[in-house]
Design a protein around this motif. Structure first.
Motif, PDB file in Angstrom:
ATOM      1  N   PHE A   3       0.901  -1.260  -0.269  1.00  0.00           N
ATOM      2  CA  PHE A   3      -0.094   0.084   0.105  1.00  0.00           C
ATOM      3  C   PHE A   3       0.880   1.392   0.019  1.00  0.00           C
ATOM      4  O   PHE A   3       0.623   2.152  -0.973  1.00  0.00           O
ATOM      5  CB  PHE A   3      -1.004  -0.001   1.424  1.00  0.00           C
ATOM      6  CG  PHE A   3      -1.846   1.024   1.341  1.00  0.00           C
ATOM      7  CD1 PHE A   3      -2.860   1.316   0.404  1.00  0.00           C
ATOM      8  CD2 PHE A   3      -1.512   1.864   2.306  1.00  0.00           C
ATOM      9  CE1 PHE A   3      -3.816   2.371   0.467  1.00  0.00           C
ATOM     10  CE2 PHE A   3      -2.469   3.114   2.255  1.00  0.00           C
ATOM     11  CZ  PHE A   3      -3.512   3.435   1.565  1.00  0.00           C
ATOM     12  N   THR A   7       1.006   3.778  -3.243  1.00  0.00           N
ATOM     13  CA  THR A   7       0.361   5.082  -3.342  1.00  0.00           C
ATOM     14  C   THR A   7       1.456   6.209  -2.931  1.00  0.00           C
ATOM     15  O   THR A   7       1.091   7.249  -3.131  1.00  0.00           O
ATOM     16  CB  THR A   7      -0.616   5.053  -2.063  1.00  0.00           C
ATOM     17  OG1 THR A   7       0.106   4.843  -0.646  1.00  0.00           O
ATOM     18  CG2 THR A   7      -1.784   4.364  -2.274  1.00  0.00           C
ATOM     19  N   TYR A  36      -5.996   2.744  -7.261  1.00  0.00           N
ATOM     20  CA  TYR A  36      -6.694   1.476  -7.018  1.00  0.00           C
ATOM     21  C   TYR A  36      -7.948   1.426  -8.134  1.00  0.00           C
ATOM     22  O   TYR A  36      -8.642   0.578  -8.109  1.00  0.00           O
ATOM     23  CB  TYR A  36      -7.070   0.832  -5.780  1.00  0.00           C
ATOM     24  CG  TYR A  36      -5.897   0.681  -5.223  1.00  0.00           C
ATOM     25  CD1 TYR A  36      -4.957  -0.491  -5.504  1.00  0.00           C
ATOM     26  CD2 TYR A  36      -5.478   1.544  -4.153  1.00  0.00           C
ATOM     27  CE1 TYR A  36      -3.741  -0.679  -4.519  1.00  0.00           C
ATOM     28  CE2 TYR A  36      -4.320   1.362  -3.251  1.00  0.00           C
ATOM     29  CZ  TYR A  36      -3.513   0.428  -3.550  1.00  0.00           C
ATOM     30  OH  TYR A  36      -2.344   0.133  -2.859  1.00  0.00           O
TER      31      TYR A  36
END
Length: 53
Positions: A3, A7, A36
């Motif tokens: 993650f 990001t 996403y």
């Protein structure tokens, strides 16, 4: 860790998101949606504030 890498968030920001700590800035939500390919309603959930009842 994926993650954070995907990001490009700072670890503190990622922790805030994962642990539902507020406030989360709108640009953070926008980046999650863009990364996403999600709609905002797939990322955010409205919850009643129990303190004001």
């Amino acid at each position: 860790m994926d993650f954070i890498n995907e990001t490009k968030f700072a670890p503190q920001t990622a922790s805030k998101v994962w642990n539902d700590r507020f406030p989360v800035k709108s640009d953070v939500i926008e980046r999650i949606c863009e990364t996403y390919n999600l709609k905002i309603e797939e990322v955010c959930e409205y919850r009643e504030d129990k303190q004001h009842e």
